[in-house]
Write an enzyme that holds these catalytic residues in place. Structure first.
Site, short mmCIF file in Angstrom:
data_model
loop_
_atom_site.label_atom_id
_atom_site.label_comp_id
_atom_site.label_asym_id
_atom_site.label_seq_id
_atom_site.Cartn_x
_atom_site.Cartn_y
_atom_site.Cartn_z
N THR A 185 0.86 -1.13 -0.12
CA THR A 185 0.09 0.16 -0.18
C THR A 185 0.97 1.10 -0.13
OG1 THR A 185 -0.23 0.21 2.57
CG2 THR A 185 -1.71 -1.26 1.23
N GLU A 328 -5.39 -3.78 -1.92
CA GLU A 328 -6.26 -5.01 -1.01
C GLU A 328 -7.16 -5.67 -1.64
OE1 GLU A 328 -5.22 -1.92 2.29
OE2 GLU A 328 -5.92 -1.92 0.15
N LYS A 438 -16.17 17.25 9.73
CA LYS A 438 -17.34 17.39 10.70
C LYS A 438 -17.38 18.74 11.19
CE LYS A 438 -19.81 14.58 13.97
NZ LYS A 438 -19.78 13.36 14.84
N TRP A 443 -21.46 16.02 8.76
CA TRP A 443 -20.50 15.65 7.85
C TRP A 443 -20.74 16.52 6.75
CZ3 TRP A 443 -16.71 13.28 10.33
CH2 TRP A 443 -17.06 12.62 11.19
#
Length: 541
Positions: A185, A328, A438, A443
Site C-alpha cells: 500500500t 487489498e 465534521k 458531516w
C-alpha cells in the site's frame, strides 16, 4: 459427496500457455526513451522462457521475492510471467515513493533480486547500499543515457538472457493458493503494508475483467494500461490482455501527455485506464487527435470529475468510466454500467451513472456498516463504512499472524471509505473516513465538495481538507488550481458553489495554488495539504 471434475490449479501458467498457444501473432508495443519497439506475444513468451532459465542461473530460490522498478514495458511483462510461473513472487515497487518507504518495502519483502529500468537507476542505485537482502541488480535498458555503476552486483538483462538456454519444460504450480505477487500500500498513514496475491486470486481477477458487464476486454481490443505496472499490477490489465489475446500497448517512460495521446492515436487503442490526473493532462489535447477507436476509458484512483467526463464525451464521444478498488482488492471491485433501470435517464444522468463507482463485480460482495456496527439499508442515502469480501480480497497483511484492525471479526475488509449503496446495488463513495469534515456536528464529504468546485469550467483541480475551528469543530478549506487566464477569485468559487451545495458547506477559505500535491499513485496528497495548512505556509496567489 464431491463433484467428479478434474483438479487443475487456477494458476498463471494457464495464462502463459494460452497466450503462447493461441495468440503468438498479436502485438506488444513498448515506448522507450529513444523511440518505440514492437514484438509479438510469441516473442514475449520465448523470452519469458529464457528469463525463467536466467532466474535459475541467478540462484533465485522458489518462493523468493523478485523486486522490480520498471515502467510499463515488454520486459516488465516478461517478469509478470516468468517470476510467478516458476514459483517465485513478483514484487513490483513504486519508485515514486519516498526513499525511506522504498527502503522499508525492499527490506520487509526481503527481495532476493532487483530488476531496474535503466532510466530509474538514478533513483534506485543510491539506495542499494542500504538494502539488506538483494544479491543482484539486473538492469533493463529502456534507451536511457544513464551510466552503469561499476559494481559486481550489476547484471545486464539482455546479457543474462543471451547466456542461458531456452527453458523448454512446462511451467507448473501445483497449489493455486501459492503466492504469485506482492504489492505494498502507499503507506499514507504509517509504514506501507504488504498485500500478497495468490495465483488463484490473480487468475480469477483477470477473468472478471473480461466479463461483458465489467470491462468486456476481448481479442479485438488494443489495451493500453497507462496506470503503472508497479501500481496493483496495472489493475490486472496485462493479465487480462494475455487471457483473451488482445494487443498490448505500453507507454514505457514516455508518460508526458503529448506522448501518451500520440501513442493512443497511432496504435488505435480501444481500451485504456489511468488515474484522474492523467485524463486532466490529456484534456487540452483532445481536439488535435483522432481517438475515435476508443470504446472505454477507465478512470480509477479517485472520483470522476463530471466536468472532465463531459469534456471527453463532447470531444471523442465517450465519457470517463469510473471503477473502484484498492491494493487489498486486486484491485477492481466495482464497475458501473448502464442497466435497464437507467434507460429512461437523460444523457447527463446516464453519464453520472457511468462516473459512479458502480456495482460489485461478480464473485465480490459489498456491505455498508453504520456507526452502530449494523449494516445500513441500501437506500442510496444512508452512509457507512464500505466493506468488501470475496476470493480476490485480501484476508490479512504480510507479517500478520492473524487479521489486524483493517479486517472485521467475520473476515470482511474494512476499506476506510464512507459510502452509500442504492436499491440496485450501485455504490457512491462519499469520502475517506479520515477526509470527512465534521462541521457543527454534521458531516461534509470532501469528495462531493471537490466535485462541485471542479464543475466550474474555470477550475483545473480542487482538493478540500478539514481544519479545526473554535465554534464549528471543523470547517472545510478549499485548495484550488485555476485554469490559466481565468482570473478566478475566492468569491467566484463561493458564488459558483451557492447553486451546487448547501450554504453551510461553502468554505470561508479558498486558497489558490499552482498544483495540488499528489501521492506516489497520483491521488491528492491531503496529508501534505493539512501539514502545509498547520505550518501556515503562505499560499500562492
Amino acid at each position: 459427496m464431491y463433484g467428479l471434475m478434474q483438479e487443475h490449479a487456477l494458476a498463471l501458467p494457464l495464462v502463459f500457455r494460452r497466450v503462447e498457444q493461441y495468440f503468438g501473432h498479436k502485438r506488444v508495443v513498448t515506448g522507450r526513451v529513444d523511440g518505440e519497439s514492437a514484438v509479438t506475444w510469441a516473442d514475449v513468451c520465448a523470452r519469458t522462457r529464457r528469463l525463467a532459465a536466467a532466474l535459475d542461473r541467478l540462484g533465485v530460490p522458489s518462493g523468493a521475492r523478485v523486486g522490480t522498478f520498471g515502467w510499463n514495458s515488454q520486459r516488465h511483462v516478461e517478469l509478470y510471467l516468468a517470476v510467478p510461473c516458476t514459483g517465485r513472487v513478483l514484487h513490483t515497487i513504486n519508485h515514486r515513493l519516498f526513499h525511506e518507504q522504498i527502503r522499508y518495502i525492499v527490506d520487509d519483502a526481503a527481495d532476493d533480486v532487483l530488476f531496474v529500468d535503466r532510466s530509474l537507476l538514478p533513483t534506485v542505485w543510491p539506495l542499494a547500499e542500504s538494502f539488506r537482502s538483494p544479491r543482484h541488480v539486473v538492469v533493463m535498458d529502456d534507451g536511457a543515457d544513464v551510466p552503469l555503476p561499476d559494481d559486481p552486483r550489476i547484471v545486464g538483462y539482455e546479457t543474462l538472457l543471451a547466456e542461458v538456454s531456452l527453458f523448454d519444460g512446462e511451467f507448473s504450480i501445483a497449489d493455486e493458493n501459492t503466492a504469485a505477487a506482492l504489492c505494498y500500500t502507499s503507506g499514507t498513514t504509517g509504514n506501507p503494508k504488504g498485500v500478497l496475491y495468490s495465483h488463484r486470486s490473480m487468475v480469477l481477477h483477470a477473468l472478471l475483467l473480461l466479463m461483458t458487464d465489467t470491462f468486456g476486454i476481448s481479442e479485438r481490443d488494443v489495451v493500453m494500461p497507462v496506470v503503472p505496472m508497479f501500481h496493483v499490477n496495472a489493475w490486472g490489465f496485462p493479465y487480462a490482455a494475455m487471457l483473451c489475446g488482445a494487443d498490448l500497448v505500453l507507454p514505457g517512460p514516455a508518460m508526458r501527455p503529448a506522448e501518451l495521446i500520440t501513442q493512443m492515436e497511432r496504435h488505435r487503442v480501444t481500451f485504456t485506464g489511468a488515474v484522474p490526473t492523467v485524463w486532466r493532462g490529456l484534456e487540452p489535447l483532445l481536439a488535435d487527435h483522432d481517438l475515435s477507436s476508443l470504446r472505454m476509458i477507465v478512470c480509477g484512483g479517485g472520483a470522476v470529475d463530471d466536468a472532465l467526463s463531459r469534456s471527453y464525451q463532447q470531444a471523442i464521444g465517450i465519457p470517463l468510466t469510473n471503477a473502484w478498488g484498492m491494493t487489498e482488492t486486486s484491485p477492481v471491485v466495482t464497475v458501473p454500467r448502464l442497466a435497464t433501470v437507467h434507460d429512461d435517464l437523460d444523457p447527463d444522468a446516464q453519464r453520472a451513472v457511468i462516473g459512479s463507482p458502480g456495482l460489485a463485480v461478480p464473485l465480490t460482495e459489498l456491505r455498508v456498516i453504520g456507526e452502530d456496527g449494523t449494516e445500513v439499508a441500501w437506500d442510496g442515502s444512508t452512509p457507512g463504512e464500505l466493506q468488501a469480501a470475496g476470493p480476490t480480497i485480501a484476508a490479512r497483511y504480510v507479517g500478520e499472524e492473524r487479521p489486524g484492525p483493517a479486517f472485521t471479526d467475520d473476515g470482511w475488509l474494512r476499506t476506510g471509505d464512507v459510502a452509500t449503496i442504492d436499491g440496485h446495488g450501485y455504490v457512491r463513495i462519499v469520502d475517506r473516513t479520515k477526509d470527512l469534515v465534521k462541521s457543527g456536528g454534521e458531516w461534509i464529504p470532501s469528495v462531493e465538495l471537490e466535485g462541485a468546485i471542479m464543475a466550474d469550467p474555470r477550475v483545473a483541480e480542487a482538493a478540500v481538507i478539514g481544519v479545526e475551528h473554535p465554534r464549528w469543530g471543523e470547517r472545510p478549506v478549499a485548495y484550488v488550481v485555476p485554469k490559466p487566464g481565468t482570473g478566478l477569485t475566492a468569491d467566484d468559487v463561493r458564488e459558483h458553489l451557492t447553486s451546487h451545495v448547501a450554504r453551510w458547506w461553502i468554505p470561508e477559505q479558498v486558497i489558490f495554488i499552482s498544483e495540488i500535491p499528489k501521492t506516489a499513485t497520483g491521488k491528492f496528497a491531503k496529508r501534505q495539504l493539512r501539514l502545509q495548512h498547520r505550518q501556515d505556509i503562505p499560499p500562492e496567489e
